[in-house]
Motif scaffolding. Structure first.
Motif, short mmCIF file in Angstrom:
data_model
loop_
_atom_site.label_atom_id
_atom_site.label_comp_id
_atom_site.label_asym_id
_atom_site.label_seq_id
_atom_site.Cartn_x
_atom_site.Cartn_y
_atom_site.Cartn_z
N GLY A 174 0.77 -1.23 0.00
CA GLY A 174 0.00 0.00 0.00
C GLY A 174 0.80 1.28 0.00
N VAL A 175 2.15 1.18 -0.10
CA VAL A 175 3.00 2.37 -0.03
C VAL A 175 3.98 2.38 -1.20
CG1 VAL A 175 4.74 3.60 1.34
CG2 VAL A 175 2.84 2.47 2.48
N PRO A 176 4.14 3.51 -1.90
CA PRO A 176 5.16 3.60 -2.94
C PRO A 176 6.56 3.52 -2.32
CG PRO A 176 3.56 5.38 -3.14
CD PRO A 176 3.33 4.74 -1.81
N LEU A 177 7.43 2.70 -2.90
CA LEU A 177 8.78 2.53 -2.37
C LEU A 177 9.86 3.10 -3.29
CD1 LEU A 177 8.74 -1.04 -0.76
CD2 LEU A 177 8.20 1.17 0.27
N GLU A 178 9.55 3.21 -4.58
CA GLU A 178 10.55 3.76 -5.51
C GLU A 178 9.82 4.30 -6.74
OE1 GLU A 178 14.91 2.53 -7.44
OE2 GLU A 178 13.86 1.18 -6.07
N PHE A 179 10.36 5.38 -7.30
CA PHE A 179 9.72 6.01 -8.45
C PHE A 179 10.78 6.70 -9.30
CE2 PHE A 179 7.51 9.81 -10.28
CZ PHE A 179 6.75 9.11 -11.20
N GLY A 180 10.72 6.45 -10.60
CA GLY A 180 11.68 7.11 -11.47
C GLY A 180 11.49 6.70 -12.91
N CYS B 137 14.73 0.66 11.04
CA CYS B 137 13.74 0.51 9.97
C CYS B 137 12.32 0.39 10.51
CB CYS B 137 14.07 -0.72 9.12
SG CYS B 137 15.64 -0.63 8.24
N ASN B 138 12.18 -0.03 11.78
CA ASN B 138 10.86 -0.23 12.37
C ASN B 138 10.38 0.97 13.17
OD1 ASN B 138 9.97 -3.17 11.87
ND2 ASN B 138 12.12 -3.40 12.47
N ALA B 139 11.17 2.03 13.19
CA ALA B 139 10.80 3.20 14.00
C ALA B 139 9.65 3.98 13.39
CB ALA B 139 12.01 4.10 14.19
N ALA B 140 9.70 4.21 12.09
CA ALA B 140 8.66 5.00 11.41
C ALA B 140 8.73 4.73 9.92
CB ALA B 140 8.84 6.49 11.69
N LEU B 141 7.63 4.99 9.23
CA LEU B 141 7.62 4.83 7.78
C LEU B 141 8.61 5.83 7.17
CD1 LEU B 141 6.28 3.40 5.35
CD2 LEU B 141 4.62 5.27 5.30
N PRO C 139 4.08 -3.78 9.27
CA PRO C 139 5.03 -3.24 10.24
C PRO C 139 4.79 -1.76 10.47
CG PRO C 139 6.15 -4.53 8.54
CD PRO C 139 4.74 -4.34 8.08
N PRO C 140 5.12 -1.25 11.66
CA PRO C 140 4.89 0.17 11.95
C PRO C 140 5.83 1.09 11.20
CG PRO C 140 6.08 -0.88 13.74
CD PRO C 140 5.67 -1.98 12.80
N GLY C 141 6.99 0.59 10.80
CA GLY C 141 7.96 1.41 10.08
C GLY C 141 7.94 1.12 8.61
N CYS C 142 9.10 0.77 8.05
CA CYS C 142 9.17 0.40 6.64
C CYS C 142 8.29 -0.81 6.38
CB CYS C 142 10.62 0.09 6.27
SG CYS C 142 10.81 -0.50 4.57
N ARG C 143 7.46 -0.72 5.36
CA ARG C 143 6.52 -1.82 5.08
C ARG C 143 7.24 -3.09 4.63
NH1 ARG C 143 4.05 1.15 7.71
NH2 ARG C 143 2.08 2.19 7.21
N PHE C 144 8.48 -2.94 4.18
CA PHE C 144 9.23 -4.10 3.71
C PHE C 144 10.01 -4.77 4.85
CE2 PHE C 144 12.66 -5.93 0.81
CZ PHE C 144 11.84 -6.96 0.34
#
Length: 323
Positions: free
Chosen positions: A227-233, A298-302, A282-287
């Motif tokens: 549900g979250v964009p992780l890379e764009f280009g 990585c688990n602290a915040a998105l 996960p509460p931080g990075c979705r990966f």
């Protein structure tokens, strides 16, 4: 032409609401193609339905979706009906279920022309015949009165394209348009879409699991996960030098691999685990939990967007440290 900003899709109500999609932002210019990739359950189709205003009951979108400056998320259903099929066309994933089995293909193409452009039945049928010829249906005049079950999978998909293009949309959304088609027909459909984008100067959003299709077709690529964009280009740069560990994992799992053809008999790499459900992310990075480079931070915040000098942005706090 299309500007999406901070788009989110949620279900339920606070404090138990769940985000199916969040923090989605991008721009798409006329005559350009945006590819959207990610595993099943990542939110690709939810994004398409949110743009179209076709979210199922119980789901609500927030943020902004502007088509040529007009905000779509605040429109009523009646106002959206004037836009869908007219200014925005959509090619659905499975043409056999997307087409009405009880209507001839000619009537299905003509329906939108009568509704949106006020054409007479005769004029709409003539236009439908032109569209069938344009998308490469053989013996189009005879096929006009055929029903979907009388056509092959590739022909049904071409009918779906004709319906989506009937009113000359400014934006076309293609959700897995080559699913279940053989390689030859798939190539024909993709070539047809590319030609139509150039000819009609419209924007195309192409959703696909096939990274090879996106690499060859899309000008820019958006990688979505949980549900979250992780890379764009730009597709050229992103596929040559992927930054996010998730993008790297997707490309490494392709039969050709990231560096070209893979030796016969070599086992394909896989990404451990599965895409987490909305209530278990996960509460931080979705990966996190699947990433080989995960650390406690990585688990602290998105993560916000980060970038290396001269590179595309990626949502990873460890870009400078990754090999």
């Amino acid at each position: 032409m299309l500007e999406v900003k901070d788009l989110a899709v949620r279900i339920g109500a606070p404090p138990t609401e769940l985000a199916l999609l969040e923090r989605v932002s991008f721009r798409l210019e006329a005559g350009r193609t945006l590819g959207i990739v990610g595993e099943s359950g990542s939110g690709k189709s939810v994004l398409a339905l949110a743009i179209m205003g076709l979210l199922p009951a119980g789901l609500r979108a927030s943020g902004s979706v502007r088509l040529q400056g007009q905000e779509l998320l605040t429109l009523s259903e009646k106002e959206l009906c004037r836009i869908r099929g007219n200014r925005i066309g959509m090619i659905f994933q499975e043409p056999m279920t997307a087409l009405n089995p009880a209507m001839s293909v000619g009537d299905q193409i003509a329906e939108g022309l009568e509704w949106h452009q006020g054409l007479s039945r005769r004029a709409a049928r003539a236009r439908a015949l032109d569209l069938l010829q344009r998308v490469g249906i053989p013996e189009a005049k005879r096929r006009l009165d055929d029903f979907p079950h009388q056509l092959s999978g590739g022909q049904r998909q071409r009918v779906g394209i004709a319906i989506a293009l009937a009113c000359g949309p400014q934006l076309l959304i293609a959700d897995e348009p080559t699913t279940a088609l053989d390689v030859t027909v798939q190539a024909q459909i993709l070539d047809l879409l590319a030609d139509l984008v150039a000819e009609m100067d419209m924007g195309l959003i192409l959703i696909s699991h096939d990274l090879g299709v996106i690499a060859e077709t899309a000008d820019e690529t958006l990688v979505i996960y949980a549900g979250v964009p992780l890379e764009f280009g730009t597709s050229r740069v992103l596929f040559q030098k992927p930054l996010h560990p998730y993008t790297r994992g997707l490309l490494s799992s392709m039969p050709g691999g990231r560096g070209g053809r893979r030796a016969r008999g070599v086992r394909l790499p896989t990404i451990a685990g599965v895409v987490p459900e909305p209530g278990r992310r996960p509460p931080g990075c979705r990966f996190a939990g699947r990433c080989p480079y995960e650390v406690a931070a990585c688990n602290a915040a998105l993560p916000d967007w980060h970038r290396l000098e001269g590179s595309q942005p990626a949502r990873c706090i460890r870009l400078k440290e990754l090999p």
